[in-house]
Design a protein around this motif. Structure first.
Motif, PDB file in Angstrom:
ATOM      1  N   GLN A  90       0.686  -1.130  -0.063  1.00  0.00           N
ATOM      2  CA  GLN A  90       0.059  -0.047  -0.009  1.00  0.00           C
ATOM      3  C   GLN A  90       0.932   1.327  -0.012  1.00  0.00           C
ATOM      4  O   GLN A  90       1.769   1.213   0.848  1.00  0.00           O
ATOM      5  CB  GLN A  90      -0.928   0.107   1.322  1.00  0.00           C
ATOM      6  CG  GLN A  90      -1.885   1.209   1.100  1.00  0.00           C
ATOM      7  CD  GLN A  90      -2.779   1.211   2.463  1.00  0.00           C
ATOM      8  OE1 GLN A  90      -2.669   0.430   3.445  1.00  0.00           O
ATOM      9  NE2 GLN A  90      -3.715   1.794   2.373  1.00  0.00           N
ATOM     10  N   GLU A  91       0.846   2.024  -1.010  1.00  0.00           N
ATOM     11  CA  GLU A  91       1.641   3.209  -1.208  1.00  0.00           C
ATOM     12  C   GLU A  91       2.985   3.078  -1.214  1.00  0.00           C
ATOM     13  O   GLU A  91       3.716   3.707  -0.486  1.00  0.00           O
ATOM     14  CB  GLU A  91       1.213   4.217  -0.225  1.00  0.00           C
ATOM     15  CG  GLU A  91      -0.302   4.760  -0.287  1.00  0.00           C
ATOM     16  CD  GLU A  91      -0.789   5.938   0.829  1.00  0.00           C
ATOM     17  OE1 GLU A  91       0.349   6.198   1.532  1.00  0.00           O
ATOM     18  OE2 GLU A  91      -1.938   5.955   0.767  1.00  0.00           O
ATOM     19  N   GLY A  92       3.508   1.960  -1.747  1.00  0.00           N
ATOM     20  CA  GLY A  92       5.068   1.578  -1.848  1.00  0.00           C
ATOM     21  C   GLY A  92       5.355   0.664  -0.579  1.00  0.00           C
ATOM     22  O   GLY A  92       6.652   0.499  -0.357  1.00  0.00           O
ATOM     23  N   SER A 133     -10.390  -2.081   2.479  1.00  0.00           N
ATOM     24  CA  SER A 133     -10.447  -2.701   1.178  1.00  0.00           C
ATOM     25  C   SER A 133      -8.945  -2.701   0.611  1.00  0.00           C
ATOM     26  O   SER A 133      -8.002  -1.980   1.118  1.00  0.00           O
ATOM     27  CB  SER A 133     -11.188  -1.830   0.176  1.00  0.00           C
ATOM     28  OG  SER A 133     -10.560  -0.681  -0.195  1.00  0.00           O
ATOM     29  N   ILE A 134      -8.617  -3.825  -0.040  1.00  0.00           N
ATOM     30  CA  ILE A 134      -7.547  -4.298  -0.542  1.00  0.00           C
ATOM     31  C   ILE A 134      -7.555  -4.721  -1.960  1.00  0.00           C
ATOM     32  O   ILE A 134      -8.705  -5.607  -2.268  1.00  0.00           O
ATOM     33  CB  ILE A 134      -6.651  -5.454   0.215  1.00  0.00           C
ATOM     34  CG1 ILE A 134      -6.464  -5.204   1.781  1.00  0.00           C
ATOM     35  CG2 ILE A 134      -5.160  -5.732  -0.281  1.00  0.00           C
ATOM     36  CD1 ILE A 134      -6.154  -6.262   2.491  1.00  0.00           C
ATOM     37  N   HIS A 135      -6.987  -4.128  -2.929  1.00  0.00           N
ATOM     38  CA  HIS A 135      -6.939  -4.568  -4.312  1.00  0.00           C
ATOM     39  C   HIS A 135      -6.153  -5.901  -4.447  1.00  0.00           C
ATOM     40  O   HIS A 135      -5.130  -5.971  -3.901  1.00  0.00           O
ATOM     41  CB  HIS A 135      -6.092  -3.582  -5.020  1.00  0.00           C
ATOM     42  CG  HIS A 135      -7.045  -2.588  -5.781  1.00  0.00           C
ATOM     43  ND1 HIS A 135      -7.388  -1.383  -5.189  1.00  0.00           N
ATOM     44  CD2 HIS A 135      -7.567  -2.717  -6.972  1.00  0.00           C
ATOM     45  CE1 HIS A 135      -8.134  -0.772  -6.003  1.00  0.00           C
ATOM     46  NE2 HIS A 135      -8.313  -1.424  -7.347  1.00  0.00           N
ATOM     47  N   LEU A 136      -6.789  -6.760  -5.123  1.00  0.00           N
ATOM     48  CA  LEU A 136      -6.194  -7.964  -5.321  1.00  0.00           C
ATOM     49  C   LEU A 136      -4.995  -8.255  -6.088  1.00  0.00           C
ATOM     50  O   LEU A 136      -4.038  -8.980  -5.544  1.00  0.00           O
ATOM     51  CB  LEU A 136      -7.037  -8.972  -6.164  1.00  0.00           C
ATOM     52  CG  LEU A 136      -8.563  -9.253  -5.666  1.00  0.00           C
ATOM     53  CD1 LEU A 136      -9.222 -10.070  -6.650  1.00  0.00           C
ATOM     54  CD2 LEU A 136      -8.490  -9.885  -4.209  1.00  0.00           C
ATOM     55  N   SER A 137      -4.456  -7.131  -7.027  1.00  0.00           N
ATOM     56  CA  SER A 137      -3.170  -7.000  -7.311  1.00  0.00           C
ATOM     57  C   SER A 137      -2.052  -6.598  -6.463  1.00  0.00           C
ATOM     58  O   SER A 137      -0.943  -6.935  -6.630  1.00  0.00           O
ATOM     59  CB  SER A 137      -3.270  -6.204  -8.470  1.00  0.00           C
ATOM     60  OG  SER A 137      -3.475  -4.822  -8.171  1.00  0.00           O
ATOM     61  N   SER A 138      -2.379  -6.007  -5.331  1.00  0.00           N
ATOM     62  CA  SER A 138      -1.484  -5.486  -4.546  1.00  0.00           C
ATOM     63  C   SER A 138      -1.016  -6.695  -3.364  1.00  0.00           C
ATOM     64  O   SER A 138      -0.210  -6.566  -2.536  1.00  0.00           O
ATOM     65  CB  SER A 138      -1.861  -4.292  -3.803  1.00  0.00           C
ATOM     66  OG  SER A 138      -2.908  -4.396  -2.877  1.00  0.00           O
ATOM     67  N   ILE A 139      -1.669  -7.744  -3.290  1.00  0.00           N
ATOM     68  CA  ILE A 139      -1.608  -8.881  -2.281  1.00  0.00           C
ATOM     69  C   ILE A 139      -0.225  -9.718  -2.852  1.00  0.00           C
ATOM     70  O   ILE A 139      -0.207 -10.217  -3.837  1.00  0.00           O
ATOM     71  CB  ILE A 139      -2.894  -9.764  -2.410  1.00  0.00           C
ATOM     72  CG1 ILE A 139      -3.896  -9.111  -1.945  1.00  0.00           C
ATOM     73  CG2 ILE A 139      -2.555 -10.835  -1.382  1.00  0.00           C
ATOM     74  CD1 ILE A 139      -5.294  -9.723  -1.726  1.00  0.00           C
TER      75      ILE A 139
END
Length: 60
Positions: free
Chosen positions: A18-20, A50-56
């Motif tokens: 999240q944000e690098g 919420s969490i984007h699936l691509s950031s997991i």
């Protein structure tokens, strides 16, 4: 296949970007939105986020 396992009612630990920065959260999956590719999680203090699936990075 793994998306169905995320909807089970048990606590999971998610490591994500999240944000690098690399962050870790533990909670229950409230909702999974495949169209927006977003996972909604409720943590121990009953806060929703919420969490984007691509950031997991990793799921335990």
């Amino acid at each position: 296949m793994f998306l169905k396992q995320l909807t089970q009612s048990r606590f999971i630990t998610i490591t994500y970007y999240q944000e690098g920065a690399l962050k870790t959260s533990k909670g229950l999956v409230c909702q999974l939105d495949p169209f927006d590719q977003t996972l909604y999680l409720k943590d121990v203090q009953e806060r929703n986020f919420s969490i984007h699936l691509s950031s997991i990075k990793e799921i335990h």
